[in-house]
Design an enzyme around this catalytic site. Structure first.
Site, PDB file in Angstrom:
ATOM      1  N   GLU A 117     -19.703   7.917  -7.692  1.00 19.73           N
ATOM      2  CA  GLU A 117     -18.868   7.368  -6.607  1.00 19.73           C
ATOM      3  C   GLU A 117     -19.016   5.853  -6.538  1.00 19.73           C
ATOM      4  O   GLU A 117     -18.047   5.129  -6.297  1.00 19.73           O
ATOM      5  CB  GLU A 117     -19.231   7.994  -5.258  1.00 19.73           C
ATOM      6  CG  GLU A 117     -19.024   9.494  -5.176  1.00 19.73           C
ATOM      7  CD  GLU A 117     -17.613   9.936  -5.547  1.00 19.73           C
ATOM      8  OE1 GLU A 117     -16.658   9.177  -5.367  1.00 19.73           O
ATOM      9  OE2 GLU A 117     -17.476  11.075  -6.040  1.00 19.73           O
ATOM     10  N   TRP A 136     -16.870   4.540  -9.180  1.00 17.42           N
ATOM     11  CA  TRP A 136     -15.450   4.528  -8.772  1.00 17.42           C
ATOM     12  C   TRP A 136     -15.166   3.266  -7.962  1.00 17.42           C
ATOM     13  O   TRP A 136     -14.125   2.623  -8.117  1.00 17.42           O
ATOM     14  CB  TRP A 136     -15.119   5.755  -7.911  1.00 17.42           C
ATOM     15  CG  TRP A 136     -14.683   6.949  -8.699  1.00 17.42           C
ATOM     16  CD1 TRP A 136     -15.408   8.078  -8.925  1.00 17.42           C
ATOM     17  CD2 TRP A 136     -13.422   7.135  -9.366  1.00 17.42           C
ATOM     18  NE1 TRP A 136     -14.671   8.951  -9.687  1.00 17.42           N
ATOM     19  CE2 TRP A 136     -13.451   8.409  -9.971  1.00 17.42           C
ATOM     20  CE3 TRP A 136     -12.278   6.353  -9.511  1.00 17.42           C
ATOM     21  CZ2 TRP A 136     -12.388   8.922 -10.707  1.00 17.42           C
ATOM     22  CZ3 TRP A 136     -11.204   6.864 -10.243  1.00 17.42           C
ATOM     23  CH2 TRP A 136     -11.270   8.126 -10.834  1.00 17.42           C
ATOM     24  N   TRP A 154      11.699   8.640  -1.885  1.00 18.64           N
ATOM     25  CA  TRP A 154      10.946   9.149  -0.731  1.00 18.64           C
ATOM     26  C   TRP A 154      11.913   9.402   0.424  1.00 18.64           C
ATOM     27  O   TRP A 154      12.882   8.659   0.598  1.00 18.64           O
ATOM     28  CB  TRP A 154       9.887   8.127  -0.281  1.00 18.64           C
ATOM     29  CG  TRP A 154       8.874   7.776  -1.317  1.00 18.64           C
ATOM     30  CD1 TRP A 154       8.779   6.605  -2.009  1.00 18.64           C
ATOM     31  CD2 TRP A 154       7.794   8.610  -1.778  1.00 18.64           C
ATOM     32  NE1 TRP A 154       7.715   6.649  -2.883  1.00 18.64           N
ATOM     33  CE2 TRP A 154       7.095   7.868  -2.764  1.00 18.64           C
ATOM     34  CE3 TRP A 154       7.356   9.898  -1.478  1.00 18.64           C
ATOM     35  CZ2 TRP A 154       5.977   8.370  -3.434  1.00 18.64           C
ATOM     36  CZ3 TRP A 154       6.251  10.394  -2.135  1.00 18.64           C
ATOM     37  CH2 TRP A 154       5.568   9.639  -3.104  1.00 18.64           C
ATOM     38  N   ASN A 173     -14.110  12.094   2.868  1.00 18.65           N
ATOM     39  CA  ASN A 173     -13.343  11.882   1.637  1.00 18.65           C
ATOM     40  C   ASN A 173     -12.453  13.065   1.265  1.00 18.65           C
ATOM     41  O   ASN A 173     -11.297  12.882   0.889  1.00 18.65           O
ATOM     42  CB  ASN A 173     -14.288  11.565   0.474  1.00 18.65           C
ATOM     43  CG  ASN A 173     -13.533  11.386  -0.826  1.00 18.65           C
ATOM     44  OD1 ASN A 173     -12.683  10.510  -0.935  1.00 18.65           O
ATOM     45  ND2 ASN A 173     -13.794  12.251  -1.795  1.00 18.65           N
ATOM     46  N   TRP A 204       3.683   6.703  -0.104  1.00 19.91           N
ATOM     47  CA  TRP A 204       2.228   6.603   0.088  1.00 19.91           C
ATOM     48  C   TRP A 204       1.830   5.275   0.729  1.00 19.91           C
ATOM     49  O   TRP A 204       0.793   5.181   1.374  1.00 19.91           O
ATOM     50  CB  TRP A 204       1.487   6.816  -1.232  1.00 19.91           C
ATOM     51  CG  TRP A 204       1.833   5.834  -2.324  1.00 19.91           C
ATOM     52  CD1 TRP A 204       2.814   5.967  -3.253  1.00 19.91           C
ATOM     53  CD2 TRP A 204       1.218   4.563  -2.579  1.00 19.91           C
ATOM     54  NE1 TRP A 204       2.842   4.861  -4.082  1.00 19.91           N
ATOM     55  CE2 TRP A 204       1.869   3.990  -3.692  1.00 19.91           C
ATOM     56  CE3 TRP A 204       0.173   3.857  -1.998  1.00 19.91           C
ATOM     57  CZ2 TRP A 204       1.519   2.749  -4.219  1.00 19.91           C
ATOM     58  CZ3 TRP A 204      -0.188   2.615  -2.514  1.00 19.91           C
ATOM     59  CH2 TRP A 204       0.493   2.072  -3.609  1.00 19.91           C
ATOM     60  N   TRP A 218      -5.027   6.114  -2.589  1.00 21.38           N
ATOM     61  CA  TRP A 218      -3.634   6.496  -2.317  1.00 21.38           C
ATOM     62  C   TRP A 218      -2.836   6.647  -3.599  1.00 21.38           C
ATOM     63  O   TRP A 218      -2.053   7.586  -3.756  1.00 21.38           O
ATOM     64  CB  TRP A 218      -2.966   5.512  -1.354  1.00 21.38           C
ATOM     65  CG  TRP A 218      -3.306   5.867   0.065  1.00 21.38           C
ATOM     66  CD1 TRP A 218      -4.284   5.306   0.839  1.00 21.38           C
ATOM     67  CD2 TRP A 218      -2.704   6.900   0.865  1.00 21.38           C
ATOM     68  NE1 TRP A 218      -4.330   5.928   2.070  1.00 21.38           N
ATOM     69  CE2 TRP A 218      -3.370   6.909   2.114  1.00 21.38           C
ATOM     70  CE3 TRP A 218      -1.691   7.822   0.645  1.00 21.38           C
ATOM     71  CZ2 TRP A 218      -3.032   7.792   3.134  1.00 21.38           C
ATOM     72  CZ3 TRP A 218      -1.353   8.710   1.665  1.00 21.38           C
ATOM     73  CH2 TRP A 218      -2.016   8.695   2.890  1.00 21.38           C
TER      74      TRP A 218
HETATM   75  P1  FAD Z   1     -20.238   8.509  -0.230  1.00 24.91           P
HETATM   76  O1  FAD Z   1     -19.680   9.798  -0.673  1.00 24.91           O
HETATM   77  O2  FAD Z   1     -21.620   8.477   0.262  1.00 24.91           O
HETATM   78  O3  FAD Z   1     -20.078   7.499  -1.455  1.00 24.91           O
HETATM   79  C1  FAD Z   1     -20.882   6.320  -1.594  1.00 24.91           C
HETATM   80  C2  FAD Z   1     -20.023   5.103  -1.700  1.00 24.91           C
HETATM   81  O4  FAD Z   1     -19.263   5.118  -2.882  1.00 24.91           O
HETATM   82  C3  FAD Z   1     -19.019   4.946  -0.582  1.00 24.91           C
HETATM   83  O5  FAD Z   1     -19.619   4.392   0.566  1.00 24.91           O
HETATM   84  C4  FAD Z   1     -17.985   4.041  -1.217  1.00 24.91           C
HETATM   85  O6  FAD Z   1     -18.375   2.698  -1.172  1.00 24.91           O
HETATM   86  C5  FAD Z   1     -18.003   4.507  -2.661  1.00 24.91           C
HETATM   87  N1  FAD Z   1     -16.963   5.500  -2.898  1.00 24.91           N
HETATM   88  C6  FAD Z   1     -17.035   6.836  -2.707  1.00 24.91           C
HETATM   89  N2  FAD Z   1     -15.908   7.433  -3.101  1.00 24.91           N
HETATM   90  C7  FAD Z   1     -15.095   6.461  -3.541  1.00 24.91           C
HETATM   91  C8  FAD Z   1     -13.791   6.448  -4.083  1.00 24.91           C
HETATM   92  N3  FAD Z   1     -13.072   7.573  -4.271  1.00 24.91           N
HETATM   93  N4  FAD Z   1     -13.254   5.264  -4.400  1.00 24.91           N
HETATM   94  C9  FAD Z   1     -13.947   4.109  -4.243  1.00 24.91           C
HETATM   95  N5  FAD Z   1     -15.194   4.060  -3.746  1.00 24.91           N
HETATM   96  C10 FAD Z   1     -15.763   5.223  -3.406  1.00 24.91           C
HETATM   97  N6  FAD Z   1     -13.230   4.158   0.493  1.00 24.91           N
HETATM   98  C11 FAD Z   1     -13.462   2.983   1.096  1.00 24.91           C
HETATM   99  O7  FAD Z   1     -14.594   2.477   1.027  1.00 24.91           O
HETATM  100  N7  FAD Z   1     -12.469   2.330   1.767  1.00 24.91           N
HETATM  101  C12 FAD Z   1     -11.206   2.838   1.876  1.00 24.91           C
HETATM  102  O8  FAD Z   1     -10.343   2.210   2.488  1.00 24.91           O
HETATM  103  C13 FAD Z   1     -10.941   4.093   1.274  1.00 24.91           C
HETATM  104  N8  FAD Z   1      -9.714   4.668   1.377  1.00 24.91           N
HETATM  105  C14 FAD Z   1      -9.480   5.868   0.753  1.00 24.91           C
HETATM  106  C15 FAD Z   1      -8.191   6.417   0.824  1.00 24.91           C
HETATM  107  C16 FAD Z   1      -7.911   7.627   0.197  1.00 24.91           C
HETATM  108  C17 FAD Z   1      -6.523   8.214   0.267  1.00 24.91           C
HETATM  109  C18 FAD Z   1      -8.944   8.303  -0.498  1.00 24.91           C
HETATM  110  C19 FAD Z   1      -8.671   9.619  -1.167  1.00 24.91           C
HETATM  111  C20 FAD Z   1     -10.216   7.762  -0.572  1.00 24.91           C
HETATM  112  C21 FAD Z   1     -10.495   6.537   0.041  1.00 24.91           C
HETATM  113  N9  FAD Z   1     -11.787   5.960  -0.027  1.00 24.91           N
HETATM  114  C22 FAD Z   1     -12.006   4.742   0.570  1.00 24.91           C
HETATM  115  C23 FAD Z   1     -12.856   6.568  -0.826  1.00 24.91           C
HETATM  116  C24 FAD Z   1     -13.799   7.504  -0.042  1.00 24.91           C
HETATM  117  O9  FAD Z   1     -13.049   8.396   0.737  1.00 24.91           O
HETATM  118  C25 FAD Z   1     -14.787   6.754   0.867  1.00 24.91           C
HETATM  119  O10 FAD Z   1     -15.429   5.737   0.145  1.00 24.91           O
HETATM  120  C26 FAD Z   1     -15.873   7.695   1.402  1.00 24.91           C
HETATM  121  O11 FAD Z   1     -15.287   8.747   2.119  1.00 24.91           O
HETATM  122  C27 FAD Z   1     -16.809   6.915   2.289  1.00 24.91           C
HETATM  123  O12 FAD Z   1     -17.797   7.744   2.818  1.00 24.91           O
HETATM  124  P2  FAD Z   1     -19.303   7.605   2.372  1.00 24.91           P
HETATM  125  O13 FAD Z   1     -19.767   6.212   2.528  1.00 24.91           O
HETATM  126  O14 FAD Z   1     -20.074   8.652   3.081  1.00 24.91           O
HETATM  127  O15 FAD Z   1     -19.208   7.917   0.826  1.00 24.91           O
END
Ligand code: FAD
Ligand code: FO1
Length: 487
Positions: A292, A295, A323, A358, A376, A399
């Site tokens: 993650e 990513w 759309w 997420n 989107w 997105w």
């Molecule tokens: P954890 O699961 O603990 O992950 C650790 C860290 O990894 C996160 O804090 C984040 O910095 C990073 N991370 C995790 N998943 C992703 C991912 N798919 N893409 C990029 N980084 C990731 N994340 C954001 O930080 N900001 C947003 O605006 C954002 N918008 C999103 C919109 C959509 C439609 C989707 C599907 C995902 C989005 N995410 C976003 C990714 C992800 O949902 C969040 O990072 C995550 O839910 C944050 O919770 P956490 O800190 O507990 O994550």
């Protein structure tokens, strides 16, 4: 600290690195001089009330309050300027006689242009500028396809492989003491508008911080990382998909605003990997969490190399996609009133707390684009207006991934919201938490969507605004016809 320390007055410009520890740019500034003064610019462009999430601003200001206290503990201070940094920052630097301004670079198009403009202004006035990288483990140019064609990656898996091979840097040292402004320098700073971090933490925006995944500031971020490293990381591969648990780190606002350094986070994952090396499942948990973080780096890196992503779909065929953009359906989605419980629970969580799990982000994004046939970018904007962790690169990446318009080669991704609800919230615990009006309904009826119109009325919960099976078929048809134009 090196022997070459002078007492030059150096400004360190904080933007999304609201911390003292593991801050590469700040460390570099302290290598130059012990007289480092922090500065933050309240930028009207970024604080536009129509676009920014109150939750995010509130989190950011909470971080700034702690940072201000940390600078004072060092013997220095954090100055705040209110206005466009292109004019306020050079004016301050001149007024107090700063010899240099340091900062950490960003990947976002707005920030990059702002930084070019500020740097030009400063250099015109013979003030040196030192801008390096900090917010990524590996700078954008470091991860490239091969030495032959040397291009940035557009697909995650090979990016991840290359990224994983690269040598990792240790956290940057934390400064231990600093020299403050003299009274006359402070007076000069105040004369040009420098203030303390505003105590009105809402800047006219009403947000009480209730339900944040994490408290603002460096101390809370470190504490959360330590807590996550001790336990939940080992179960992350399983728990991360269950929105009724706290199975994820909740560190996203801290990573967005740099309340914690990425090298420190990565080091924690390496310690965890070492601690569980003989346990296959726990090792999988750690590896999945590391992915993650990769990513996060991938989306920031592609934003740096393909800034056009911020403007819309990466794939050509999505640029004129037909759309339907029904505003009433969009409103129902925003308010959590679609009649699909998992979608509505997630949207209510977002509206009430500024955060969404997420798994649910993916579900609501698929629903908006595929079931409601809404662009989107409407969802992307709504998320930025509400998310405490709203981040251009991650949000845009999420997105575009959900809409199938991004770099990911997989063509069409459609989630069935009912199946998703059953699979990831089997006892409807999460749904009940956010949809109090149907809390007393039997689980199978919550998931089955079997309310009669009369029951729906008495529970005060809507009937489904669309039929998923019908919409899925329709969307596939629209997609097929549109795609033919491009083949
Ligand atoms: P954890 O699961 O603990 O992950 C650790 C860290 O990894 C996160 O804090 C984040 O910095 C990073 N991370 C995790 N998943 C992703 C991912 N798919 N893409 C990029 N980084 C990731 N994340 C954001 O930080 N900001 C947003 O605006 C954002 N918008 C999103 C919109 C959509 C439609 C989707 C599907 C995902 C989005 N995410 C976003 C990714 C992800 O949902 C969040 O990072 C995550 O839910 C944050 O919770 P956490 O800190 O507990 O994550
Ligand atoms: N950075 C700033 O330097 N000043 C701000 O006022 C500011 C507000 C802000 C609000 C929401 C948000 O998501 C980020 C914000 N940031 C702010 C950080 C911003 O991400 C960086 O400045 C980027 O470099 C801008 O492209």
């Amino acid at each position: 600290m090196s022997d070459t320390i002078t007492c030059d007055l150096v400004l360190f410009w904080h933007r999304r690195d609201l911390r003292l520890s593991d801050n590469q740019g700040l460390h570099a500034a302290f290598e130059k001089s012990e007289k480092v003064i922090g500065v933050f610019c309240l930028d009207p462009h970024l604080l536009n009330a129509d676009e920014v999430a109150p939750a995010r601003v509130s989190y950011m200001l909470g971080c700034l309050h702690e940072l201000e206290a940390s600078y004072e503990a060092l013997g220095s201070r954090l100055l705040v300027l209110d206005g466009d940094p292109r004019s306020t920052l050079p004016t301050l630097a001149i007024a107090i006689g700063a010899s240099a301004v340091y900062w950490n670079r960003d990947v976002e198009p707005y920030g990059r242009q702002r930084d070019r403009d500020v740097a030009a202004e400063l250099r015109d006035r013979q003030i040196s500028v030192e801008a390096g990288w900090d917010q990524l483990m590996h700078i954008p140019g470091a991860i490239r396809t091969s030495t032959v064609d040397n291009k940035p990656y557009t697909v995650f898996t090979p990016f991840r492989k290359n990224w994983s091979r690269q040598q990792k840097t240790d956290p940057a040292p934390t400064p231990v003491r600093a020299i403050d402004l003299t009274p006359s320098e402070l007076h000069a700073a105040e004369q040009v508008g420098a203030i303390a971090v505003p105590s009105d933490v809402t800047l006219g925006i009403d947000w009480d911080g209730e339900g944040f995944p994490i408290e603002p500031g460096e101390a809370a971020a470190k504490a959360r990382l330590a807590e996550f490293e001790a336990e939940a990381i080992f179960r992350y591969n399983v728990d991360r998909d269950l929105p009724y648990l706290s199975g994820t780190s909740g560190l996203s606002p801290a990573l967005k605003f740099g309340a914690i350094g990425i090298r420190e986070v990565w080091q924690a994952t390496c310690r965890a990997a070492q601690a569980c090396r003989k346990d296959v499942s726990a090792s999988d948990g750690v590896r999945t969490w590391q992915d993650e973080l990769i990513w996060r780096e991938f989306y920031q890196t592609v934003m740096y190399f393909f800034p056009e992503l911020a403007e819309g779909p990466y794939r050509e065929m999505w640029r004129d996609f037909p759309w339907e953009n029904d505003t009433r359906k969009f409103q129902a989605w925003c308010e959590g009133q679609t009649g699909y419980p998992i979608v509505d629970a997630a949207m209510r969580q977002l509206n009430e707390t500024g955060w969404m799990h997420n798994r649910c982000r993916m579900i609501v994004a698929s629903f908006l684009t595929k079931d409601l046939c809404i662009d989107w970018r409407w969802g992307e904007r709504y998320f930025m207006q509400h998310l405490v962790d709203g981040d251009l690169s991650a949000n845009n990446g999420g997105w575009q991934w959900s809409a199938s318009s991004g770099m990911d080669p997989k063509p069409l991704r459609i989630f069935n919201p009912t199946t998703q609800g059953k699979k990831f919230d089997p006892d409807a615990t999460y749904i009940r938490r956010w949809l109090p009006e149907i809390r007393t309904l039997e689980t199978k009826r919550i998931h089955g969507g079997g309310l009669t119109p009369l029951e729906a009325q008495s529970y005060g919960y809507p009937m489904p605004i669309v039929d998923h099976a019908v919409q899925q078929k329709r969307f596939k048809e629209i997609y097929k016809q549109h795609k033919e134009k491009y083949s």
